[in-house]
Design an enzyme around this catalytic site. Sequence first.
Site, PDB file in Angstrom:
ATOM      1  N   CYS A  77       0.784  -1.170   0.041  1.00  0.00           N
ATOM      2  CA  CYS A  77      -0.107  -0.075   0.035  1.00  0.00           C
ATOM      3  C   CYS A  77       0.826   1.321   0.215  1.00  0.00           C
ATOM      4  O   CYS A  77       1.509   1.440  -1.022  1.00  0.00           O
ATOM      5  CB  CYS A  77      -0.997  -0.005   1.167  1.00  0.00           C
ATOM      6  SG  CYS A  77      -2.147   1.170   0.880  1.00  0.00           S
ATOM      7  N   HIS A 177      -3.833  -4.490  -0.068  1.00  0.00           N
ATOM      8  CA  HIS A 177      -3.522  -5.020   1.164  1.00  0.00           C
ATOM      9  C   HIS A 177      -3.462  -6.623   0.990  1.00  0.00           C
ATOM     10  O   HIS A 177      -4.649  -7.105   1.148  1.00  0.00           O
ATOM     11  CB  HIS A 177      -4.440  -4.510   2.202  1.00  0.00           C
ATOM     12  CG  HIS A 177      -4.405  -3.033   2.681  1.00  0.00           C
ATOM     13  ND1 HIS A 177      -3.389  -2.624   3.460  1.00  0.00           N
ATOM     14  CD2 HIS A 177      -5.014  -1.966   1.965  1.00  0.00           C
ATOM     15  CE1 HIS A 177      -3.261  -1.301   3.701  1.00  0.00           C
ATOM     16  NE2 HIS A 177      -4.384  -0.986   2.828  1.00  0.00           N
ATOM     17  N   GLU A 179      -2.594  -8.340   3.493  1.00  0.00           N
ATOM     18  CA  GLU A 179      -3.210  -8.930   4.817  1.00  0.00           C
ATOM     19  C   GLU A 179      -4.500  -8.914   4.781  1.00  0.00           C
ATOM     20  O   GLU A 179      -5.127  -9.682   5.925  1.00  0.00           O
ATOM     21  CB  GLU A 179      -2.482  -8.349   5.915  1.00  0.00           C
ATOM     22  CG  GLU A 179      -2.877  -7.107   6.099  1.00  0.00           C
ATOM     23  CD  GLU A 179      -2.389  -5.803   5.285  1.00  0.00           C
ATOM     24  OE1 GLU A 179      -2.766  -4.477   5.373  1.00  0.00           O
ATOM     25  OE2 GLU A 179      -1.538  -6.258   4.177  1.00  0.00           O
TER      26      GLU A 179
END
Length: 195
Positions: A77, A177, A179
């Site tokens: 990001c 992202h 995650e």
Amino acid sequence: MNIAVVDYKGGNVQSVLFALERLGVSATLTADAETIRRADKVLFPGEGEAASAMRELRTQGLDKLLPTLTQPFLGICLGMQLLGTHSEENDTDLLGILPFAVQRFPASADYKVPHMGWNTLHALQSPLFAGLREGDYVYFVHSYFAPVGDYTIAQGRYPAPFSAAVQHRNFYAVQFHTEKSGAVGTRILQNFLTL
């Protein structure tokens, strides 16, 4: 495996550490230059604003260290945007590792800024995306983007193409992202760990 997660108060760090834990990998959150230099892999996550992130990197001397690293490096990001040369966000000079200038999505009645939510990946061109397919979904939250160039290894569309992922030498980075991107994001992290 010795993994360093760069701590420059860029936000989103705990989510990345938890994602690595789910993969059975522990990582060290650190701003220490020697710890980062000795790591087998380096992750550079971030949320927030470019100027304050660069101020913190300069304060810690990480703006000089990071471009010299030779091990596999993954920006996430804001961590991707900071690898460029300059950002329109507060007219900010960046790390200069990759030759792109970060631009703001233009205002439009047809789509919202920030670009937030699930969107598809296209034109995948890297072992980072092994096992993934054109059109797989990942999670984005950003108002600024890197244009498509020779460094682009995956594209997003909002509405025009932009760099969803980039690479230069050992430096890999994704605008989305990992995650927060479910099984696709997990696979990308796994692929990075095997580079």
